[in-house]
Design an enzyme around this catalytic site. Structure first.
Site, short mmCIF file in Angstrom:
data_model
loop_
_atom_site.label_atom_id
_atom_site.label_comp_id
_atom_site.label_asym_id
_atom_site.label_seq_id
_atom_site.Cartn_x
_atom_site.Cartn_y
_atom_site.Cartn_z
N ASN A 23 7.60 -57.30 1.38
CA ASN A 23 7.62 -58.10 2.69
C ASN A 23 6.25 -57.97 3.42
O ASN A 23 5.79 -59.15 3.65
CB ASN A 23 8.48 -57.21 3.72
CG ASN A 23 9.99 -57.32 3.09
OD1 ASN A 23 10.09 -57.42 1.73
ND2 ASN A 23 10.71 -56.76 4.03
N ASP A 24 5.70 -56.85 3.67
CA ASP A 24 4.06 -56.69 4.20
C ASP A 24 3.35 -57.37 3.21
O ASP A 24 2.39 -58.29 4.02
CB ASP A 24 4.00 -55.41 4.57
CG ASP A 24 4.47 -55.05 5.88
OD1 ASP A 24 4.67 -55.94 6.60
OD2 ASP A 24 4.45 -53.80 6.18
N HIS A 57 35.55 -43.89 15.99
CA HIS A 57 36.23 -43.47 14.80
C HIS A 57 36.48 -44.71 14.20
O HIS A 57 36.49 -44.60 12.64
CB HIS A 57 37.56 -42.71 15.26
CG HIS A 57 37.21 -41.40 15.67
ND1 HIS A 57 36.62 -40.37 14.80
CD2 HIS A 57 37.29 -40.88 17.06
CE1 HIS A 57 36.49 -39.34 15.57
NE2 HIS A 57 36.95 -39.71 17.00
N ARG A 66 9.46 -41.82 2.12
CA ARG A 66 8.18 -42.76 2.52
C ARG A 66 7.73 -42.00 3.92
O ARG A 66 8.61 -41.85 4.85
CB ARG A 66 8.31 -43.89 2.69
CG ARG A 66 7.11 -44.66 3.40
CD ARG A 66 7.24 -46.28 3.30
NE ARG A 66 8.07 -46.48 4.55
CZ ARG A 66 8.56 -47.70 4.87
NH1 ARG A 66 8.29 -48.81 4.31
NH2 ARG A 66 9.47 -47.85 5.86
N ARG A 103 13.37 -44.40 4.41
CA ARG A 103 12.66 -44.76 5.38
C ARG A 103 12.63 -43.38 6.42
O ARG A 103 13.70 -43.28 6.63
CB ARG A 103 12.77 -45.51 5.83
CG ARG A 103 12.74 -47.29 5.11
CD ARG A 103 13.37 -48.36 5.87
NE ARG A 103 13.16 -49.58 5.02
CZ ARG A 103 14.22 -50.12 4.46
NH1 ARG A 103 15.26 -49.25 4.56
NH2 ARG A 103 14.35 -51.01 3.57
N ARG A 125 6.22 -63.08 9.87
CA ARG A 125 7.72 -63.51 9.38
C ARG A 125 8.43 -63.65 10.64
O ARG A 125 9.79 -63.99 10.73
CB ARG A 125 8.00 -62.32 8.56
CG ARG A 125 7.76 -62.36 7.12
CD ARG A 125 8.23 -63.74 6.45
NE ARG A 125 9.52 -63.54 5.98
CZ ARG A 125 10.54 -64.48 6.34
NH1 ARG A 125 10.12 -65.52 6.89
NH2 ARG A 125 11.58 -64.31 6.01
#
Lengths: 538, 85
Positions: free
Chosen positions: A449-450, A187, A328, A292, A460
């Site tokens: 990023n990719d 909590h 996605r 995602r 990376r």
């Protein structure tokens, strides 16, 4: 002295440390002679506890919303639970002990049952049973409402905080929570996030720091006790900068994402769970540019069912209330693994069996997800996007499967909308054939990023390569331009959903390239909006 | 006695809030209501027992209702489960 812990919410707090005394240590076992009178004492205290909980429920309802408040209704039911009540009464009668002791033992026994369950959520519920017991004990022993009587804001420290303890506290007097125990599900952690105050869990502090000066660094997960003057000055400056930034950004809520010369762009948020929607709305995002869907698979021990997925997508679509939600499809593999997929070990996982490749090889998994997405589309404004595309052939295959899914849903009379479809552009191959891909879909979203990792051939995860890594490499920027041009030529809208999208040093360049959308983490919405409004393109 | 089976769909299983609501529904009925998993039945009017069953998503529970008006109560509880869990 510095003690480290796990941060549940970032930020900096500076103030006096206040260690909450533990109330369950004071219970003594006493012999009583009049069991009936003792039972009456218990039941009176129980009624009074329920009255207090009713008040707390109302208070929490206003301050933290119904979802968080309901725990106090559950607490009232627990106090009425016959197993609980009978256990206390039996102890009083059979062992001739005082009510305080009977309640403490009963509370511990039930807490033990929950603590030994093999489910993290249920484990955390042992705190609830202890909490109701401590409430009754505190009334029995005449300690009204706990001992928190500070009149200046403090950093509150405890073993763990029970929900009733946290809600009773005057909010304006709490700078931060620091607890020895607790989990990200506790909590305290949830409340810290709701209140937006830096907080740490799992901090092994000693009692004697009570009353000392302290600093909570929620960015780095540390508590600094009795800081020296230099450190203190340093943090006062950091905090001031933080506060100014936050105050400044609030002014951008409700404003358009428009440049000084009138160019508009959509600013959406990236999320990874249903619970993130609150943050999306709070930061005033125009939609969700990247939902995602992996969490459904990663948090589960087996393939999530169509029904489970449908509920999650529907909830997000409904909570976003007509704003765009781009889901996605499954992007598992590489660094995101779920055992039941049984993907095996690969030499080059980033170049391996992942994302759309799994979906096309195992169409039954893919179809389950697509059915859930299409069914949920009826309840909001859903788009779907496919990761790791390298060829037109793949997109055609996906569209074929989509056709089958729609035919199935038609046969079963499930309503669905005409879902906008798009693809992630995150491989150099997709960039090079983006002119052809654009004819197949309605939008592109660039996963920088990719795309950067594949374009520069730099892993990376490998820190040795940091010196070679340039997120602004001209090769990547040229690709971004090419994607925007090819997309627009065929009538697609184009967006960026990778980390680069939130890089405000590039915002102007993205606008010049013609990007229609940027999707960033919820906390970056307002900073990027501020940057956009400061740009003049002409 | 009226009984029915139900498979929990909520990803979090029977967690505290719906357990509380379910117990409230059951408590409004004068007869007995039990909820069970793998043959272990507990009184559905007692929240600690219901929660300690630890029912997870995908697991099947059996609800048994006994007493006057049991059919209506069973239907009501079933509708509640379908809407909330």
């Amino acid at each position: 002295m510095i003690v480290t812990g796990k941060s549940v919410f970032g930020g900096i707090a500076i103030g006096k440390l206040h260690v909450l005394a533990k109330s369950d240590e004071k219970v003594k076992r006493l012999s009583i002679s009049d069991a009936e009178a003792e039972k009456k004492r218990f039941n009176d205290a129980r009624e009074k506890s329920k009255d207090q909980l009713k008040v707390l429920f109302e208070k929490a309802l206003k301050e933290v919303g119904e979802d968080n408040a309901q725990i106090f209704e559950v607490h009232q039911l627990m106090l009425d639970d016959l197993d609980y009540v009978e256990s206390v009464e039996n102890m009083i009668t059979e062992e001739a002990v005082n009510a305080e002791y009977a309640v403490a033992v009963t509370g511990d026994n039930f807490a033990e049952i929950f603590a030994s369950m093999d489910d993290d959520y249920m484990k955390a519920r042992s705190a609830d049973v202890k909490d109701i017991s401590n409430r009754v004990i505190s009334i029995l022993s005449g300690n009204g409402e706990g001992e928190f009587t500070e009149d200046e804001p403090v950093i509150l420290m405890a073993d763990d905080l029970a929900p009733s303890e946290t809600v009773q506290l005057e909010r304006s007097l709490i700078l931060s929570f620091v607890t020895r125990f607790g989990s990200s599900n506790s909590h305290t952690a949830i409340l810290a996030r709701t209140m937006n105050i830096p907080s740490l869990i799992g901090v092994d502090f000693s009692e004697d720091c009570n009353g000392k000066m302290g600093i909570v660094d929620g960015y780095e997960g540390k508590l600094i006790i009795d800081p020296d003057e230099e450190t203190l000055d340093d943090y006062i400056k950091k905090k001031k900068a933080d506060d100014e930034k936050a105050a400044l950004l609030q002014k951008f809520k409700g404003l358009d994402n428009v440049t000084k010369d009138g160019r508009r762009i959509n600013l959406y948020a990236n999320i990874g769970n249903v619970g993130d929607v609150a943050n999306v709305l709070k930061n005033d995002a125009g939609g969700i540019g990247l939902f995602r869907s992996e969490f459904l698979y990663l948090e589960s021990d087996d393939y999530p069912t169509e029904e489970e997925q449908f509920r999650a997508y529907k909830k997000v679509a409904q909570n976003m209330n007509g704003k765009k939600v781009i889901i996605r499809t499954l992007d598992i593999g590489d660094d995101k693994q779920a055992d039941y997929f049984d993907l095996g070990k690969e030499e080059n996982p980033a170049l391996g069996f992942r994302a759309i490749r799994i979906c096309l090889e195992k169409p039954e998994i893919f179809k389950t997800q697509l059915r859930a997405i299409y069914r949920a589309s009826h309840y909001g404004n859903i788009s779907v996007m496919f990761p790791m595309i390298t060829s037109v052939k793949e997109v055609k295959k996906i569209k074929e499967i989509l056709g089958e899914v729609k035919a199935e849903l038609d046969r079963e009379s499930f309503p669905y909308k005409d879902v906008e479809i798009g693809i992630m552009i995150e491989t150099p191959a997709a960039v090079m054939v983006s002119d052809e891909l654009a004819k197949e879909v309605q939008f592109f979203s660039v996963g920088t990023n990719d795309l950067t990792q594949y374009t520069l051939a730099i892993d990376r995860q490998n820190p040795k390569l940091d010196a070679f890594y340039d997120p602004h490499h001209p090769a990547v920027l040229k690709m971004l331009k090419m994607v925007a041009d090819n997309g627009h030529a065929a009538g697609c809208w184009v967006g960026i959903c990778g980390e680069l999208g939130a890089d405000t040093t590039l915002t102007e360049e993205f606008l010049r390239m013609g990007y229609d959308e940027l999707s960033v983490s919820p906390s970056m919405i307002l900073p990027v909006r501020a940057a956009i409004r400061n740009i003049k393109l002409k | 006695m009226t009984e029915f089976n139900y498979t929990i769909k909520d990803p979090a299983g029977i967690h505290a809030r719906p357990a509380g609501l379910f117990v409230k529904e059951a408590a409004a009925f004068d007869g007995t209501v039990t909820i069970g998993k793998n043959g272990k039945d507990v009184d559905a009017k007692r929240i600690l027992g219901v929660m300690s069953l630890g029912v997870k998503s995908g697991e099947q529970i059996t609800v048994k209702v006994d007493g006057a008006g049991e059919k209506e109560v069973a239907d009501k509880l079933k509708a509640f489960l379908e809407a909330n869990l």
